[in-house]
Design a protein around this motif. Structure first.
Motif, PDB file in Angstrom:
ATOM      1  N   CYS A 172       0.867  -1.177   0.000  1.00 39.22           N
ATOM      2  CA  CYS A 172       0.000   0.000   0.000  1.00 39.22           C
ATOM      3  C   CYS A 172       0.903   1.226   0.000  1.00 39.22           C
ATOM      4  O   CYS A 172       1.555   1.501   1.016  1.00 39.22           O
ATOM      5  CB  CYS A 172      -0.889  -0.003   1.241  1.00 39.22           C
ATOM      6  N   PRO A 173       0.964   1.979  -1.094  1.00 33.31           N
ATOM      7  CA  PRO A 173       1.876   3.125  -1.148  1.00 33.31           C
ATOM      8  C   PRO A 173       1.623   4.142  -0.034  1.00 33.31           C
ATOM      9  O   PRO A 173       2.552   4.780   0.450  1.00 33.31           O
ATOM     10  CB  PRO A 173       1.592   3.760  -2.520  1.00 33.31           C
ATOM     11  N   ILE A 174       0.364   4.227   0.386  1.00 32.01           N
ATOM     12  CA  ILE A 174      -0.007   5.221   1.404  1.00 32.01           C
ATOM     13  C   ILE A 174       0.714   4.934   2.727  1.00 32.01           C
ATOM     14  O   ILE A 174       1.103   5.848   3.443  1.00 32.01           O
ATOM     15  CB  ILE A 174      -1.550   5.220   1.566  1.00 32.01           C
ATOM     16  N   HIS A 175       0.892   3.675   3.043  1.00 26.47           N
ATOM     17  CA  HIS A 175       1.623   3.301   4.263  1.00 26.47           C
ATOM     18  C   HIS A 175       3.099   3.035   3.981  1.00 26.47           C
ATOM     19  O   HIS A 175       3.975   3.494   4.701  1.00 26.47           O
ATOM     20  CB  HIS A 175       1.000   2.046   4.893  1.00 26.47           C
ATOM     21  N   VAL A 178       5.853   5.907   3.660  1.00 24.87           N
ATOM     22  CA  VAL A 178       6.259   6.719   4.818  1.00 24.87           C
ATOM     23  C   VAL A 178       7.621   6.174   5.267  1.00 24.87           C
ATOM     24  O   VAL A 178       7.804   4.964   5.403  1.00 24.87           O
ATOM     25  CB  VAL A 178       5.229   6.576   5.971  1.00 24.87           C
ATOM     26  N   THR A 179       8.593   7.070   5.453  1.00 23.32           N
ATOM     27  CA  THR A 179       9.959   6.600   5.748  1.00 23.32           C
ATOM     28  C   THR A 179      10.263   6.650   7.251  1.00 23.32           C
ATOM     29  O   THR A 179       9.635   7.412   8.004  1.00 23.32           O
ATOM     30  CB  THR A 179      11.005   7.483   5.034  1.00 23.32           C
ATOM     31  N   SER A 180      11.290   5.878   7.630  1.00 26.96           N
ATOM     32  CA  SER A 180      11.709   5.899   9.039  1.00 26.96           C
ATOM     33  C   SER A 180      12.248   7.285   9.396  1.00 26.96           C
ATOM     34  O   SER A 180      12.132   7.735  10.534  1.00 26.96           O
ATOM     35  CB  SER A 180      12.742   4.810   9.311  1.00 26.96           C
ATOM     36  N   SER A 201       2.830  -0.740   6.986  1.00 25.74           N
ATOM     37  CA  SER A 201       4.040   0.102   6.883  1.00 25.74           C
ATOM     38  C   SER A 201       5.272  -0.769   6.635  1.00 25.74           C
ATOM     39  O   SER A 201       5.238  -1.997   6.810  1.00 25.74           O
ATOM     40  CB  SER A 201       4.229   0.870   8.196  1.00 25.74           C
ATOM     41  N   CYS A 202       6.391  -0.108   6.267  1.00 25.96           N
ATOM     42  CA  CYS A 202       7.609  -0.879   5.964  1.00 25.96           C
ATOM     43  C   CYS A 202       8.300  -1.294   7.275  1.00 25.96           C
ATOM     44  O   CYS A 202       8.094  -0.669   8.321  1.00 25.96           O
ATOM     45  CB  CYS A 202       8.534  -0.074   5.062  1.00 25.96           C
ATOM     46  N   PRO A 203       9.113  -2.351   7.238  1.00 28.55           N
ATOM     47  CA  PRO A 203       9.722  -2.882   8.475  1.00 28.55           C
ATOM     48  C   PRO A 203      10.539  -1.842   9.247  1.00 28.55           C
ATOM     49  O   PRO A 203      10.535  -1.857  10.479  1.00 28.55           O
ATOM     50  CB  PRO A 203      10.620  -4.022   7.976  1.00 28.55           C
ATOM     51  N   GLU A 256       2.157  13.667   5.205  1.00 24.26           N
ATOM     52  CA  GLU A 256       1.077  13.894   4.234  1.00 24.26           C
ATOM     53  C   GLU A 256       0.969  12.761   3.218  1.00 24.26           C
ATOM     54  O   GLU A 256      -0.003  12.669   2.472  1.00 24.26           O
ATOM     55  CB  GLU A 256       1.291  15.238   3.530  1.00 24.26           C
ATOM     56  N   LYS A 257       1.978  11.902   3.185  1.00 24.31           N
ATOM     57  CA  LYS A 257       1.905  10.744   2.277  1.00 24.31           C
ATOM     58  C   LYS A 257       0.785   9.793   2.713  1.00 24.31           C
ATOM     59  O   LYS A 257       0.258   9.039   1.908  1.00 24.31           O
ATOM     60  CB  LYS A 257       3.221   9.967   2.324  1.00 24.31           C
ATOM     61  N   ALA A 258       0.463   9.803   4.001  1.00 23.42           N
ATOM     62  CA  ALA A 258      -0.531   8.865   4.521  1.00 23.42           C
ATOM     63  C   ALA A 258      -1.952   9.395   4.281  1.00 23.42           C
ATOM     64  O   ALA A 258      -2.732   9.614   5.218  1.00 23.42           O
ATOM     65  CB  ALA A 258      -0.277   8.600   5.999  1.00 23.42           C
ATOM     66  N   TYR A 259      -2.249   9.619   3.022  1.00 19.96           N
ATOM     67  CA  TYR A 259      -3.547  10.162   2.613  1.00 19.96           C
ATOM     68  C   TYR A 259      -4.005   9.359   1.400  1.00 19.96           C
ATOM     69  O   TYR A 259      -3.341   9.375   0.358  1.00 19.96           O
ATOM     70  CB  TYR A 259      -3.389  11.649   2.253  1.00 19.96           C
TER      71      TYR A 259
END
Ligand code: 13P
Ligand code: SF4
Length: 303
Positions: A172-175, A178-180, A201-203, A256-259
């Motif tokens: 899911c690109p929305i999650h 989002v970067t660490s 989200s990514c690990p 704002e990526k999480a939209y």
């Protein structure tokens, strides 16, 4: 038309037509004014099976309305904006899943509910982010294929010791995007905040979490915690609802990526129009629906 007039008209039509409105908690928050049920994918799937309404208006994305139709074939299921899709669900088709299965023969296939009916029909059992670990633990195999979300799949793999989870390359690109670094920036700015993360989200981001859970689990955690500040690593709809419901706490949106644009397509005007016209209706091919039903029903019966 003003929101107040729209709400009044929607509520009147709902009663007249014996319709209910189900809304995912990533929707525009004003949808809650007319929704009968608001929640995550698992909760809404359950509601779709357990009610006597004639019409379900699904304020969500395509795979959710399709799942409701599969579970309740005798109800009319309407998605007010038919083009509201899911970027992750579109990353795998039934044919691509067949190729994936051919590479790893004889392994059970778990599909995330964020998938098309065709993909569900080719899978053994479905799961949501709320019950994924439980679903995988129920399978009598030390290796399992998981589609399409490598985010949730790798998270489950880290949680279950006696099984290897082989993930498809969807996300899911929305999650996922989002970067660490973004999370760390927020953590530095709000050192007292707890970080609540969705497992799509990514690990590297998951490693920074104080709590990992589905949207409902995140909302429950924030409600019950004595902490006053939270960094929310999921879609904005969750942040908006938390801030509305717990105004004495502070909820910081990670990025704002999480939209999710698709989740924001449905407006009150669209809901009113869909109640008036009873369109656009969702239908699923009968053969596909029967197979997909087994996959979803197996999940609902173990959970
Ligand atoms: P949940 O509702 O299972 O938390 O899933 C999140 C999501 O991405 C829905 O599209
Ligand atoms: Fe799909 Fe991600 Fe949007 Fe959920 S948030 S609907 S998984 S693209």
């Amino acid at each position: 038309m003003q929101n107040i007039d729209l709400i009044e008209k929607i509520n009147k039509l709902k009663k007249e037509k014996n319709a209910i409105i189900l809304a995912h908690c990533y929707q525009n928050i004003e949808v809650d004014e007319v929704a009968d049920y608001v929640g995550d994918s698992l909760y809404l799937s359950r509601v779709a099976t357990n009610n006597d309404a004639k019409i379900i208006i699904f304020a969500g994305v395509y795979f959710m309305a399709e799942t409701a139709k599969i579970l309740s074939p005798n109800k009319k299921v309407i998605l007010p904006r038919i083009e509201a899709g899911c970027l992750m669900a579109d990353m795998i088709t039934a044919d691509k899943l067949k190729e994936f299965k051919a590479k790893y023969p004889n392994l059970p296939v778990v599909c995330y509910i964020n998938s098309t009916a065709g993909v569900k029909a080719e899978s053994d059992i479905c799961c949501t982010s709320a019950n994924a670990v439980k679903v995988l633990e129920s399978l009598d195999s030390d290796k399992v294929l998981f589609v399409p979300d490598k985010g949730l799949g790798s998270y489950i793999d880290s949680k279950i010791e006696d099984k290897q989870v082989i993930c498809y390359e969807g996300f899911c690109p929305i999650h996922w995007e989002v970067t660490s670094k973004e999370v760390e920036e927020k953590k530095n700015k709000y050192p007292d905040a707890l970080t609540l993360v969705h497992p799509e989200s990514c690990p590297e981001v998951i490693k920074l979490a104080d709590f990992v859970g589905s949207t409902t689990a995140i909302m429950k955690y924030a409600k019950e915690s004595n902490n006053k500040q939270f960094i929310i690593v999921t879609e904005k709809g969750v942040v908006d609802r938390l801030q509305r419901d717990y105004p004495k706490k502070e909820f910081i949106w990670v990025s704002e990526k999480a939209y999710c644009e698709n989740m924001k397509k449905i407006k009150l005007e669209d809901i009113l129009k869909s109640l008036e016209t009873e369109q656009p209706e969702i239908n699923v091919d009968e053969y596909v629906a029967r197979k997909a039903f087994n996959c979803i029903d197996r999940m609902l019966s173990i959970d």
